[in-house]
Enzyme design. Structure first.
Site, PDB file in Angstrom:
ATOM      1  N   CYS A   1      -0.669  58.974  -2.514  1.00  0.00           N
ATOM      2  CA  CYS A   1      -1.330  57.713  -2.106  1.00  0.00           C
ATOM      3  C   CYS A   1      -2.843  58.046  -1.640  1.00  0.00           C
ATOM      4  CB  CYS A   1      -0.597  57.470  -0.739  1.00  0.00           C
ATOM      5  SG  CYS A   1      -1.194  56.304   0.429  1.00  0.00           S
TER       6      CYS A   1
ATOM      7  N   CYS B   1      -6.094  50.946   0.039  1.00  0.00           N
ATOM      8  CA  CYS B   1      -5.567  49.719  -0.542  1.00  0.00           C
ATOM      9  C   CYS B   1      -5.273  48.832   0.920  1.00  0.00           C
ATOM     10  CB  CYS B   1      -4.247  49.693  -1.168  1.00  0.00           C
ATOM     11  SG  CYS B   1      -4.445  51.080  -2.365  1.00  0.00           S
TER      12      CYS B   1
ATOM     13  N   THR C   1      -0.721  54.256   7.348  1.00  0.00           N
ATOM     14  CA  THR C   1      -1.310  54.816   5.986  1.00  0.00           C
ATOM     15  C   THR C   1      -2.712  55.049   6.149  1.00  0.00           C
ATOM     16  OG1 THR C   1       0.451  54.156   4.559  1.00  0.00           O
ATOM     17  CG2 THR C   1      -1.427  54.789   3.519  1.00  0.00           C
TER      18      THR C   1
ATOM     19  N   GLU D   1       0.825  59.458   6.916  1.00  0.00           N
ATOM     20  CA  GLU D   1       0.981  58.130   7.711  1.00  0.00           C
ATOM     21  C   GLU D   1       0.897  58.563   9.270  1.00  0.00           C
ATOM     22  OE1 GLU D   1       2.521  58.239   4.788  1.00  0.00           O
ATOM     23  OE2 GLU D   1       1.705  56.318   4.228  1.00  0.00           O
TER      24      GLU D   1
ATOM     25  N   HIS E   1      -0.033  43.541  -0.791  1.00  0.00           N
ATOM     26  CA  HIS E   1       0.407  44.840  -0.871  1.00  0.00           C
ATOM     27  C   HIS E   1       1.725  45.099  -1.874  1.00  0.00           C
ATOM     28  CE1 HIS E   1      -0.648  48.694   0.633  1.00  0.00           C
ATOM     29  NE2 HIS E   1       0.546  48.810   1.254  1.00  0.00           N
TER      30      HIS E   1
ATOM     31  N   TYR F   1       1.397  47.677  -5.000  1.00  0.00           N
ATOM     32  CA  TYR F   1       2.586  48.755  -5.617  1.00  0.00           C
ATOM     33  C   TYR F   1       2.529  48.720  -7.262  1.00  0.00           C
ATOM     34  CZ  TYR F   1       3.777  50.201  -1.088  1.00  0.00           C
ATOM     35  OH  TYR F   1       3.660  50.703   0.464  1.00  0.00           O
TER      36      TYR F   1
ATOM     37  N   CYS G   1      -0.394  51.474  -8.038  1.00  0.00           N
ATOM     38  CA  CYS G   1      -0.553  52.937  -7.443  1.00  0.00           C
ATOM     39  C   CYS G   1       0.804  53.589  -7.864  1.00  0.00           C
ATOM     40  CB  CYS G   1      -0.954  53.028  -5.854  1.00  0.00           C
ATOM     41  SG  CYS G   1       0.692  52.612  -4.960  1.00  0.00           S
TER      42      CYS G   1
ATOM     43  N   GLU H   1       8.448  55.606   0.275  1.00  0.00           N
ATOM     44  CA  GLU H   1       7.351  54.350   0.550  1.00  0.00           C
ATOM     45  C   GLU H   1       7.465  53.288  -0.479  1.00  0.00           C
ATOM     46  OE1 GLU H   1       3.306  54.685  -0.124  1.00  0.00           O
ATOM     47  OE2 GLU H   1       2.829  53.524   1.608  1.00  0.00           O
TER      48      GLU H   1
HETATM   49 FE1  SF4 Z   1      -0.994  54.406  -0.794  1.00  0.00          FE
HETATM   50 FE2  SF4 Z   1      -0.300  52.683  -3.008  1.00  0.00          FE
HETATM   51 FE3  SF4 Z   1      -0.309  51.642  -0.506  1.00  0.00          FE
HETATM   52 FE4  SF4 Z   1      -2.497  52.148  -1.920  1.00  0.00          FE
HETATM   53  S1  SF4 Z   1      -0.873  50.628  -2.275  1.00  0.00           S
HETATM   54  S2  SF4 Z   1      -2.159  52.587   0.471  1.00  0.00           S
HETATM   55  S3  SF4 Z   1      -2.008  53.974  -2.806  1.00  0.00           S
HETATM   56  S4  SF4 Z   1       0.932  53.354  -1.213  1.00  0.00           S
HETATM   57 FE    FE Z   2       1.886  51.391   1.395  1.00  0.00          FE
END
Ligand code: SF4
Ligand code: FE
Length: 484
Positions: free
Chosen positions: A98, A102, A189, A256, A291, A295, A298, A446
């Site tokens: 991660c 984001c 995060t 986190e 968000h 996902y 990422c 996550e």
């Molecule tokens: Fe982390 Fe993915 Fe959330 Fe970006 S979208 S902060 S990489 S978990």
């Molecule tokens: Fe997240």
């Protein structure tokens, strides 16, 4: 735009109150447990400087017309939404973890449109305030932690019904020049690698919860903010002097933190919601949907690395040509690309908001995240199936470095000719890292709970799916007359 070393230098200037494993951290930059996560965020700066990645990693600011890092961009088109997902997949491939940045981008885009609509309804001036603030974020190229999740206490009760009133972050005092807030945000995060924290409410609220309907942004080192770093599986391997192989991914990671706000002062110009409880739900829904789209980027990038590592482990074992192995790799790719398709689809179907920025298709973004609560688990299961039990029974690097033991490990843990035992160990440890170790926080659990647990998406799917229209379609085809 800041360069990587400028980013690190700017973080050094922050005087954060951070604890890791019971001890106050004097220097977050060089702490061995934190450093890999800093490196992941560092990649968002490093890659933005490279010509090859310019189109994905940078954008032209709608606020200033200047070139900015895409992580600070207010999306201006569906093309921007698509590029965001592609950028996230790319960074997932480069870090296998991660990269944390984001959350602030998603919070900013949700805040931009919500403040606009709130102002229209209430005559407030949050949108102008927020826009001014975000211009500063773009100019300074800051990392902003998006803080939504409250501890929530008794989930059966609303914020104002809790026996402990601090279970949701709230305003405890209103002054002429600002507000004082108290509470906490959990699972934050990238908080320790951020310059700023943008706080939002975590649920839709009613009038009784007015003091909890609060949104603002402040520096992470504002007095009263305390961060307690989250433990990760196998994290103390990072403290061992020679555990390169055992770490699997030595360079990168995520983190986190539990963040406590103990009577923290927020000046007026940094407040973007205070009491407009009827807009709390909109902010939550928009942030969550952005968000959930994220996902679809990422997790696919990290999935790419996991699929690659799994294919290599099969090669090193001499089974790459077995038909069931090939089929399992196909299945892993199918699942991973399905997630990506959802991320792209909800971006393509995005729409312009009243404020002018672009918002994802809510239904498809929630379908995206619902799939993310399942597919990375199946991809991990297949990775473990192909990798074999050795990924969890391997001796340590300390054993490997012991001259008496090394010949035995080298001899008996060897796979095919031409590949060293060490390389075989490295790839198995990388799979362990992503499926069970430190990076599994970002790839597995996550995937389940980040951006909202599975049931939260099902509620949104139920709301958005328009079953009435589907019933009408069926009635028409079946020749059922209206009214029957
Ligand atoms: Fe982390 Fe993915 Fe959330 Fe970006 S979208 S902060 S990489 S978990
Ligand atoms: Fe997240």
């Amino acid at each position: 735009m800041m360069k990587r070393d400028e980013y690190v230098k700017s973080l050094k200037e922050k005087n954060m109150d951070v604890y890791v494993m019971g001890e106050k951290v004097e220097d977050t930059i060089t702490h061995p447990i934190i450093e890999p996560s800093l490196n992941s965020v560092g990649m968002t700066y490093e890659m933005a400087q490279e010509e090859e990645y310019e189109e994905l990693m940078t954008a032209t600011s709608s606020l200033t017309g200047k070139k900015i890092n895409r992580f600070t961009h207010i999306h201006q088109s569906t093309d921007d939404l698509i590029k965001k997902v592609k950028m996230q997949r790319l960074l997932g491939q480069k870090t296998a973890s991660c990269f944390q940045r984001c959350v602030g981008m998603d919070a900013a885009n949700a805040m931009f449109s919500t403040t606009f609509e709130c102002d229209q309804a209430h005559g407030t001036n949050y949108h102008e305030r927020f826009t001014k603030y975000w211009e500063m974020v773009q100019e300074n190229d800051w990392v902003v932690d998006g803080a939504m999740t409250d501890p929530k206490g008794d989930r059966g009760k609303s914020p104002s019904q809790q026996s402990d009133p601090d279970m949701y972050l709230r305003v405890v005092e209103r002054r002429e020049d600002g507000i004082v807030v108290r509470g906490a945000k959990a699972h934050q995060t990238g908080m320790v690698n951020s310059h700023e924290v943008m706080v939002m409410p975590t649920v839709a609220m009613k009038e009784a919860d007015k003091d909890y309907a609060v949104a603002f942004s402040i520096s992470v080192d504002t007095p009263g903010i305390l961060m307690i770093y989250g433990r990760q599986s196998c994290d103390t391997r990072k403290l061992e002097p020679n555990a390169d192989i055992d770490l699997g991914n030595k360079q990168f990671g995520g983190h986190e933190a539990l963040v406590v706000f103990e009577d923290v002062f927020v000046p007026n110009e940094r407040i973007f919601m205070d009491g407009e409880y009827d807009f709390s739900g909109m902010l939550v829904e928009r942030f969550a949907s952005y968000h959930r789209q994220s996902y679809g980027g990422c997790k696919c990038g990290v999935g790419d690395v996991l699929i690659g590592a799994t294919a290599l482990s099969a090669e090193y074992n001499g089974v790459a040509k077995a038909s069931h192995i090939k089929d399992k790799i196909i299945e892993m790719n199918h699942l991973n690309e399905t997630l990506y398709s959802c991320g792209i689809a909800c971006s393509c179907q995005g729409k312009k908001t009243a404020s002018g920025n672009y918002y994802v298709d809510t239904l498809l973004a929630n379908v995206c995240k619902q799939n993310v609560t399942r597919f990375p688990y199946e991809i991990s299961r297949l990775a473990e199936d192909i990798a074999g039990g050795l990924m969890v029974t391997l001796p340590s690097q300390l054993d490997f470095d012991n001259p008496e033991l090394r010949p035995y490990i080298d001899k008996y843990l060897k796979g095919i000719d031409g590949v060293s035992t060490e390389d075989r160990m490295r790839i198995l440890r990388l799979i362990e890292n992503m499926t069970l170790g430190a990076a599994a926080v970002g790839y597995r659990t996550e995937s389940m709970h980040g951006a909202g647990s599975p049931q939260a998406q099902r509620v949104m799917i139920a709301r958005q799916a328009n079953v009435e229209h589907k019933k009408e379609c069926a009635k028409k085809i079946a020749g059922i007359k209206e009214g029957s």
